[in-house]
Design a protein around this motif. Structure first.
Motif, PDB file in Angstrom:
ATOM      1  N   TRP A  62       0.837  -1.207   0.000  1.00 61.40           N
ATOM      2  CA  TRP A  62       0.000   0.000   0.000  1.00 61.40           C
ATOM      3  C   TRP A  62       0.869   1.253   0.000  1.00 61.40           C
ATOM      4  O   TRP A  62       0.604   2.205  -0.743  1.00 61.40           O
ATOM      5  CB  TRP A  62      -0.927   0.011   1.220  1.00 61.40           C
ATOM      6  CG  TRP A  62      -1.915   1.140   1.175  1.00 61.40           C
ATOM      7  CD1 TRP A  62      -3.166   1.113   0.635  1.00 61.40           C
ATOM      8  CD2 TRP A  62      -1.708   2.483   1.642  1.00 61.40           C
ATOM      9  NE1 TRP A  62      -3.760   2.354   0.739  1.00 61.40           N
ATOM     10  CE2 TRP A  62      -2.892   3.214   1.358  1.00 61.40           C
ATOM     11  CE3 TRP A  62      -0.649   3.132   2.270  1.00 61.40           C
ATOM     12  CZ2 TRP A  62      -3.032   4.561   1.682  1.00 61.40           C
ATOM     13  CZ3 TRP A  62      -0.787   4.476   2.605  1.00 61.40           C
ATOM     14  CH2 TRP A  62      -1.967   5.181   2.314  1.00 61.40           C
ATOM     15  N   LEU A  63       1.923   1.258   0.832  1.00 59.79           N
ATOM     16  CA  LEU A  63       2.811   2.424   0.870  1.00 59.79           C
ATOM     17  C   LEU A  63       3.507   2.622  -0.469  1.00 59.79           C
ATOM     18  O   LEU A  63       3.690   3.760  -0.914  1.00 59.79           O
ATOM     19  CB  LEU A  63       3.850   2.252   1.981  1.00 59.79           C
ATOM     20  CG  LEU A  63       3.365   2.524   3.403  1.00 59.79           C
ATOM     21  CD1 LEU A  63       4.453   2.168   4.405  1.00 59.79           C
ATOM     22  CD2 LEU A  63       2.959   3.990   3.569  1.00 59.79           C
ATOM     23  N   ARG A  64       3.884   1.544  -1.107  1.00 57.15           N
ATOM     24  CA  ARG A  64       4.555   1.654  -2.406  1.00 57.15           C
ATOM     25  C   ARG A  64       3.643   2.311  -3.441  1.00 57.15           C
ATOM     26  O   ARG A  64       4.079   3.138  -4.238  1.00 57.15           O
ATOM     27  CB  ARG A  64       4.975   0.250  -2.873  1.00 57.15           C
ATOM     28  CG  ARG A  64       5.647   0.219  -4.244  1.00 57.15           C
ATOM     29  CD  ARG A  64       7.077   0.683  -4.193  1.00 57.15           C
ATOM     30  NE  ARG A  64       7.653   0.814  -5.509  1.00 57.15           N
ATOM     31  CZ  ARG A  64       8.222  -0.188  -6.187  1.00 57.15           C
ATOM     32  NH1 ARG A  64       8.281  -1.397  -5.656  1.00 57.15           N
ATOM     33  NH2 ARG A  64       8.750   0.028  -7.364  1.00 57.15           N
ATOM     34  N   ARG A  65       2.373   1.960  -3.402  1.00 59.03           N
ATOM     35  CA  ARG A  65       1.429   2.505  -4.387  1.00 59.03           C
ATOM     36  C   ARG A  65       0.937   3.896  -4.016  1.00 59.03           C
ATOM     37  O   ARG A  65       0.525   4.664  -4.889  1.00 59.03           O
ATOM     38  CB  ARG A  65       0.218   1.568  -4.535  1.00 59.03           C
ATOM     39  CG  ARG A  65       0.528   0.204  -5.101  1.00 59.03           C
ATOM     40  CD  ARG A  65      -0.745  -0.580  -5.360  1.00 59.03           C
ATOM     41  NE  ARG A  65      -1.528  -0.784  -4.141  1.00 59.03           N
ATOM     42  CZ  ARG A  65      -1.361  -1.793  -3.298  1.00 59.03           C
ATOM     43  NH1 ARG A  65      -0.424  -2.705  -3.542  1.00 59.03           N
ATOM     44  NH2 ARG A  65      -2.126  -1.913  -2.229  1.00 59.03           N
ATOM     45  N   ARG A 108      -1.365   7.507   7.755  1.00 58.16           N
ATOM     46  CA  ARG A 108      -2.090   7.347   9.018  1.00 58.16           C
ATOM     47  C   ARG A 108      -1.811   5.939   9.510  1.00 58.16           C
ATOM     48  O   ARG A 108      -2.363   4.963   8.983  1.00 58.16           O
ATOM     49  CB  ARG A 108      -3.581   7.602   8.824  1.00 58.16           C
ATOM     50  CG  ARG A 108      -3.887   9.030   8.359  1.00 58.16           C
ATOM     51  CD  ARG A 108      -5.382   9.263   8.185  1.00 58.16           C
ATOM     52  NE  ARG A 108      -5.665  10.652   7.803  1.00 58.16           N
ATOM     53  CZ  ARG A 108      -5.677  11.084   6.556  1.00 58.16           C
ATOM     54  NH1 ARG A 108      -5.419  10.248   5.559  1.00 58.16           N
ATOM     55  NH2 ARG A 108      -5.933  12.357   6.285  1.00 58.16           N
ATOM     56  N   ILE A 109      -0.961   5.827  10.512  1.00 57.47           N
ATOM     57  CA  ILE A 109      -0.452   4.529  10.918  1.00 57.47           C
ATOM     58  C   ILE A 109      -1.569   3.615  11.413  1.00 57.47           C
ATOM     59  O   ILE A 109      -1.519   2.397  11.201  1.00 57.47           O
ATOM     60  CB  ILE A 109       0.657   4.699  11.996  1.00 57.47           C
ATOM     61  CG1 ILE A 109       1.390   3.376  12.209  1.00 57.47           C
ATOM     62  CG2 ILE A 109       0.088   5.249  13.270  1.00 57.47           C
ATOM     63  CD1 ILE A 109       2.152   2.894  11.021  1.00 57.47           C
ATOM     64  N   GLU A 110      -2.605   4.170  12.057  1.00 57.85           N
ATOM     65  CA  GLU A 110      -3.711   3.329  12.525  1.00 57.85           C
ATOM     66  C   GLU A 110      -4.438   2.699  11.334  1.00 57.85           C
ATOM     67  O   GLU A 110      -4.797   1.511  11.373  1.00 57.85           O
ATOM     68  CB  GLU A 110      -4.695   4.149  13.366  1.00 57.85           C
ATOM     69  CG  GLU A 110      -4.145   4.633  14.699  1.00 57.85           C
ATOM     70  CD  GLU A 110      -3.303   5.892  14.552  1.00 57.85           C
ATOM     71  OE1 GLU A 110      -3.251   6.449  13.415  1.00 57.85           O
ATOM     72  OE2 GLU A 110      -2.703   6.314  15.550  1.00 57.85           O
ATOM     73  N   ALA A 111      -4.659   3.472  10.274  1.00 55.39           N
ATOM     74  CA  ALA A 111      -5.326   2.938   9.085  1.00 55.39           C
ATOM     75  C   ALA A 111      -4.456   1.882   8.409  1.00 55.39           C
ATOM     76  O   ALA A 111      -4.960   0.875   7.905  1.00 55.39           O
ATOM     77  CB  ALA A 111      -5.651   4.071   8.110  1.00 55.39           C
ATOM     78  N   LEU A 112      -3.133   2.111   8.395  1.00 52.93           N
ATOM     79  CA  LEU A 112      -2.226   1.136   7.799  1.00 52.93           C
ATOM     80  C   LEU A 112      -2.237  -0.163   8.608  1.00 52.93           C
ATOM     81  O   LEU A 112      -2.211  -1.258   8.032  1.00 52.93           O
ATOM     82  CB  LEU A 112      -0.810   1.716   7.742  1.00 52.93           C
ATOM     83  CG  LEU A 112       0.215   0.922   6.931  1.00 52.93           C
ATOM     84  CD1 LEU A 112      -0.163   0.910   5.453  1.00 52.93           C
ATOM     85  CD2 LEU A 112       1.615   1.528   7.100  1.00 52.93           C
TER      86      LEU A 112
END
Length: 272
Positions: free
Chosen positions: A177-180, A187-191
């Motif tokens: 997800w971070l790559r895209r 938002r670390i909670e959402a991740l």
């Protein structure tokens, strides 16, 4: 010279005739087999040295620092990179007897290639001389390459790529997800919700796999993407906003920290 993309899906061949300074790159899930020369790869302060007869497996999208350390016109660096097809890999794993798999620490694994693996890779490259055979033979040989890799001590990295339930896979989901979406606010909670983990668990496994926190990982992706955009002609301010920075001064500071000099000076040096 440099990277040569081949007609075989996922296969690239590399040839370098000189040493290089350190440069930043992103490794996808892949196998790299070194035939000649030497290359150093650093992730989170840990060095991996690829040389003739060694292979390197990357199990997730990973920002790394690379440097060709042994290459010349007489004896160039020669290597092949094969992107790993996770669906095909799962099929191969499913056809084998169940094997105990130890937990994975780190997203890179370096190993000594057995002759059976070298032979399979050589036959895959050899298909380039018989293009009419690629469609039928390449998938068969790729399956054999996965099978040979699964017989090495680095097999846990392949299981981490293929697994659909363990922490490695869920961490890889967050990494993907971070790559895209590196240009989006983090938002670390959402991740953590995306990875089906608690925040502290995600931090622990993310750092174990990439040697950095999610925020540090995003920062490296942003800065590398900004550098590519400036090489393509965008100015520093435009590049900073394009990759998600809200403060150009913060972008300049973090860029200089990663690449050793501010954006304008770095671009002048690259062009020179």
């Amino acid at each position: 010279m440099g990277e040569n993309i081949t007609p075989i899906t996922g296969l690239s061949l590399y040839r370098r005739i000189a040493q290089t300074p350190c440069y930043r790159a992103i490794y996808d899930p892949s196998l790299t087999l070194f035939a000649q020369g030497a290359k150093a790869v650093n992730v989170g302060g840990v060095d991996y040295q690829g040389m003739a007869g060694r292979f390197l497996i990357s199990s997730v999208d990973l920002p790394v620092q690379s440097q060709v350390i042994e290459a010349s016109a007489e004896k160039p660096l020669l290597s092949m990179l094969l992107s790993i097809d996770s669906s095909m890999l799962r099929e191969v794993i499913a056809q084998r007897e169940p094997q105990p798999v130890r937990p994975v620490q780190g997203a890179l694994a370096l190993g000594q290639a057995p002759l059976s693996l070298i032979d399979a890779c050589a036959r895959l490259v050899g298909l380039l001389d018989c293009p009419q055979d690629i469609g039928f033979m390449a998938p068969l040989i790729q399956r054999e390459i996965y099978y040979r890799l699964l017989q090495t001590p680095q097999a846990a990295r392949l299981h981490a790529i293929a697994s659909a339930s363990d922490h490695s896979h869920r961490t890889a989901r967050a990494i993907g997800w971070l790559r895209r979406n590196y240009d989006q606010p983090l938002r670390i909670e959402a991740l953590a919700d995306l990875a089906s983990m608690g925040v502290s668990t995600l931090h622990h496994h993310f750092r174990a796999m990439t040697a950095m926190s999610p925020l540090q990982y995003q920062k490296q992706l942003r800065l590398q993407a900004a550098r590519e955009k400036m090489i393509g002609g965008l100015d520093a301010t435009g590049a900073a906003y394009a990759v998600g920075y809200e403060s150009v001064s913060q972008f300049n500071r973090e860029y200089a920290r990663l690449f050793g000099q501010p954006p304008l000076r770095d671009m002048r040096a690259l062009k020179a």
